[in-house]
Motif scaffolding. Structure first.
Motif, PDB file in Angstrom:
ATOM      1  N   THR A 176      27.307  35.058  22.214  1.00 37.78           N
ATOM      2  CA  THR A 176      27.003  36.166  23.126  1.00 37.78           C
ATOM      3  C   THR A 176      27.650  37.558  22.505  1.00 37.78           C
ATOM      4  O   THR A 176      28.706  37.380  21.959  1.00 37.78           O
ATOM      5  N   LEU A 177      26.967  38.472  22.368  1.00 34.28           N
ATOM      6  CA  LEU A 177      27.647  39.869  21.894  1.00 34.28           C
ATOM      7  C   LEU A 177      27.841  40.738  23.064  1.00 34.28           C
ATOM      8  O   LEU A 177      27.009  41.102  23.669  1.00 34.28           O
ATOM      9  N   THR A 178      29.161  41.364  22.902  1.00 34.90           N
ATOM     10  CA  THR A 178      29.561  42.296  23.981  1.00 34.90           C
ATOM     11  C   THR A 178      30.479  43.322  23.362  1.00 34.90           C
ATOM     12  O   THR A 178      30.917  42.894  22.259  1.00 34.90           O
ATOM     13  N   ALA A 236      35.528  29.283  29.329  1.00 34.34           N
ATOM     14  CA  ALA A 236      34.446  30.013  28.985  1.00 34.34           C
ATOM     15  C   ALA A 236      33.302  28.937  28.357  1.00 34.34           C
ATOM     16  O   ALA A 236      33.627  28.330  27.604  1.00 34.34           O
ATOM     17  N   ARG A 237      32.069  29.036  29.071  1.00 31.04           N
ATOM     18  CA  ARG A 237      30.980  28.066  28.451  1.00 31.04           C
ATOM     19  C   ARG A 237      30.438  28.436  27.174  1.00 31.04           C
ATOM     20  O   ARG A 237      30.537  27.685  26.348  1.00 31.04           O
ATOM     21  N   THR A 238      30.175  29.671  26.973  1.00 31.72           N
ATOM     22  CA  THR A 238      29.642  30.388  25.795  1.00 31.72           C
ATOM     23  C   THR A 238      30.700  31.087  24.844  1.00 31.72           C
ATOM     24  O   THR A 238      31.513  31.881  25.564  1.00 31.72           O
ATOM     25  N   SER A 239      30.407  31.071  23.659  1.00 32.34           N
ATOM     26  CA  SER A 239      31.283  32.020  22.857  1.00 32.34           C
ATOM     27  C   SER A 239      31.028  33.647  23.111  1.00 32.34           C
ATOM     28  O   SER A 239      29.947  33.599  23.154  1.00 32.34           O
ATOM     29  N   GLU A 269      22.536  36.349  31.448  1.00 38.03           N
ATOM     30  CA  GLU A 269      23.609  36.670  32.067  1.00 38.03           C
ATOM     31  C   GLU A 269      24.846  36.131  32.073  1.00 38.03           C
ATOM     32  O   GLU A 269      25.041  34.911  32.117  1.00 38.03           O
ATOM     33  N   VAL A 270      25.967  36.862  31.705  1.00 42.41           N
ATOM     34  CA  VAL A 270      27.325  36.246  31.644  1.00 42.41           C
ATOM     35  C   VAL A 270      28.259  37.042  32.635  1.00 42.41           C
ATOM     36  O   VAL A 270      28.487  38.164  32.744  1.00 42.41           O
ATOM     37  N   ARG A 271      29.125  36.118  33.442  1.00 41.69           N
ATOM     38  CA  ARG A 271      30.105  36.740  34.262  1.00 41.69           C
ATOM     39  C   ARG A 271      31.580  36.743  33.390  1.00 41.69           C
ATOM     40  O   ARG A 271      31.877  35.708  32.823  1.00 41.69           O
ATOM     41  N   SER A 272      32.073  37.843  33.346  1.00 44.98           N
ATOM     42  CA  SER A 272      33.119  38.149  32.605  1.00 44.98           C
ATOM     43  C   SER A 272      34.345  37.402  33.696  1.00 44.98           C
ATOM     44  O   SER A 272      34.285  37.411  34.757  1.00 44.98           O
ATOM     45  N   SER A 273      35.795  37.587  32.965  1.00 44.94           N
ATOM     46  CA  SER A 273      36.720  37.105  33.631  1.00 44.94           C
ATOM     47  C   SER A 273      36.957  37.973  34.922  1.00 44.94           C
ATOM     48  O   SER A 273      37.705  37.814  35.822  1.00 44.94           O
ATOM     49  N   ASN A 274      36.589  39.442  34.927  1.00 46.31           N
ATOM     50  CA  ASN A 274      36.816  40.252  36.110  1.00 46.31           C
ATOM     51  C   ASN A 274      35.672  40.030  37.202  1.00 46.31           C
ATOM     52  O   ASN A 274      35.662  40.709  38.058  1.00 46.31           O
ATOM     53  N   GLY A 275      34.770  39.148  36.865  1.00 43.13           N
ATOM     54  CA  GLY A 275      33.901  39.068  37.929  1.00 43.13           C
ATOM     55  C   GLY A 275      32.380  39.818  37.733  1.00 43.13           C
ATOM     56  O   GLY A 275      31.469  39.497  38.559  1.00 43.13           O
ATOM     57  N   GLU A 276      32.333  40.421  36.799  1.00 38.81           N
ATOM     58  CA  GLU A 276      31.306  41.632  36.570  1.00 38.81           C
ATOM     59  C   GLU A 276      30.282  40.570  35.930  1.00 38.81           C
ATOM     60  O   GLU A 276      30.578  39.866  34.662  1.00 38.81           O
ATOM     61  N   VAL A 277      28.990  40.941  36.221  1.00 35.73           N
ATOM     62  CA  VAL A 277      27.840  40.163  35.431  1.00 35.73           C
ATOM     63  C   VAL A 277      27.121  41.267  34.649  1.00 35.73           C
ATOM     64  O   VAL A 277      26.848  42.268  35.129  1.00 35.73           O
TER      65      VAL A 277
END
Length: 164
Positions: free
Chosen positions: A120-122, A43-46, A90-98
């Protein structure tokens, strides 16, 4: 002298702090002494699991209000936080969703070092860790040993709660 040798000679000394694949980290700006995090070089960003995300405006600037639940499967010890948003990304999660996430900056204590980090907050309800430490937070300061855990230490027993 080859290009490889000259690049090696001019590079900074190697990092001296080794982290395991999971670590306890602190978020001192927000009063969070310990939160269990996965160290993720993929992951690039925390990313931080943030409950009740609520964007608002303060002095014509974007801010976000949220709560941090430092211990998994528990809302005890929740910490309410307000922070300025530096951007939405925009962040792509491990399951491919952005998805579009607010990005904030805070100090993170990791392996005994304090670094200013973009986070990033999620919603990470389904994830095993409340925080994910990305490679930008580690760049130039840490090595990761994927066979180890908690090389930066663990909270004293009374501070810890059982996690999954």
């Amino acid at each position: 002298m080859s290009t490889f040798e000259s690049a090696e000679a001019s590079s900074p000394p190697p990092p001296t702090t080794v982290l395991g694949w999971r670590e306890w980290v602190g978020l001192p700006d927000w009063g969070v002494v310990h939160v269990k995090a996965k160290v993720d070089t993929g992951a690039r960003t925390s990313a931080l699991h943030a409950h009740d995300l609520a964007p608002f405006t303060r002095d014509d600037a974007a801010w976000v209000r949220f709560s941090i639940h430092p211990f998994q499967a528990s809302d005890r010890d929740a910490v309410e936080v307000e922070a300025p948003v530096i951007e939405e990304r925009e962040v792509r999660s491990s399951n491919g969703e952005v998805d579009l996430r607010p990005v904030v900056v805070t100090d993170v204590v990791l392996g005994g070092r304090t670094r200013s980090v973009e986070v990033t907050l999620t919603q990470r309800d389904a994830m095993g860790f409340r925080m994910l430490v990305g490679r930008e937070a580690m760049r130039g300061a840490f090595l990761v040993d994927p066979a180890k855990s908690y090389l930066g230490g663990r909270p004293r027993r009374p501070k810890r709660r059982r996690t999954r």
